[in-house]
Each structure stands twice: as C-alpha cells, then as structure tokens.
Scaffold this motif. Sequence first.
Motif, PDB file in Angstrom:
ATOM      1  N   GLU A 274     -14.065   3.410  95.351  1.00 40.24           N
ATOM      2  CA  GLU A 274     -13.806   3.249  96.569  1.00 40.24           C
ATOM      3  C   GLU A 274     -12.429   3.750  96.806  1.00 40.24           C
TER       4      GLU A 274
ATOM      5  N   THR B  12     -10.283   3.020  99.103  1.00 39.64           N
ATOM      6  CA  THR B  12      -9.452   1.543  99.379  1.00 39.64           C
ATOM      7  C   THR B  12      -9.214   0.915  98.430  1.00 39.64           C
ATOM      8  N   HIS B  13      -9.304   1.012  97.242  1.00 36.73           N
ATOM      9  CA  HIS B  13      -8.993   0.336  96.001  1.00 36.73           C
ATOM     10  C   HIS B  13      -8.070   1.048  95.170  1.00 36.73           C
TER      11      HIS B  13
ATOM     12  N   ASP C  29     -14.686  13.583  97.639  1.00 29.13           N
ATOM     13  CA  ASP C  29     -15.267  12.540  98.094  1.00 29.13           C
ATOM     14  C   ASP C  29     -16.821  12.830  98.016  1.00 29.13           C
TER      15      ASP C  29
ATOM     16  N   LYS D  72     -20.550  10.830  99.360  1.00 28.23           N
ATOM     17  CA  LYS D  72     -21.493   9.604  99.605  1.00 28.23           C
ATOM     18  C   LYS D  72     -22.759   9.809  99.028  1.00 28.23           C
TER      19      LYS D  72
ATOM     20  N   PRO E 128     -20.311   3.409 101.130  1.00 37.97           N
ATOM     21  CA  PRO E 128     -19.058   3.926 101.669  1.00 37.97           C
ATOM     22  C   PRO E 128     -18.924   5.435 100.999  1.00 37.97           C
TER      23      PRO E 128
ATOM     24  N   TYR F 148     -17.139   7.582  98.438  1.00 38.31           N
ATOM     25  CA  TYR F 148     -16.396   7.367  97.219  1.00 38.31           C
ATOM     26  C   TYR F 148     -15.498   8.492  96.838  1.00 38.31           C
TER      27      TYR F 148
END
Length: 76
Positions: free
Chosen positions: A39, A41-42, A57, A59, A65, A67
């Motif tokens: 993810e 956001t990590h 990216d 999905k 979400p 990735y």
Amino acid sequence: MALFELMVRKPWRKTGTAHRIHEELLSVREEERMTLLVEPTHAKVKALYEGYVNIGDQKPFPDPPVYTTAVRPLSG
C-alpha cells in the motif's frame, strides 16, 4: 510461490526478523523475479524492500486499495 502479509509479533519488530525471513524465503526460489504489492500509504514498509524497483500501481481485484507494484530480480 505467494507470500501474503509477512508480519512479526511486537517483541520482534525493528529487529530485522521480517527482513531475514523474507530473504530466506527468496533465497531458495528459482523464479527470475519477485513481485511485491504494498500500500502506497505505508512509506516505512516500502522503504524496507531494498532492491525492488517500482513499476507502477495496480488494483488486483475490485475491493482493495491501489497498490504500489515493484519487482526484484532473483539470482535463481
């Protein structure tokens, strides 16, 4: 091989245990490459995967979400 959500319990976090498990699992694989989804956001998690190159990216199915997708060559 599929490795899904490698996690370690709290006492072993920040000790390099997850990295060692990850590297050991990959060391015996014969495939040309390993693909990683994480993810975006990590940021701290993404930083742990040294040697992986971001290729975009994805999905993979309707519910998750988006990735970050990265690959890493394996020595085979």
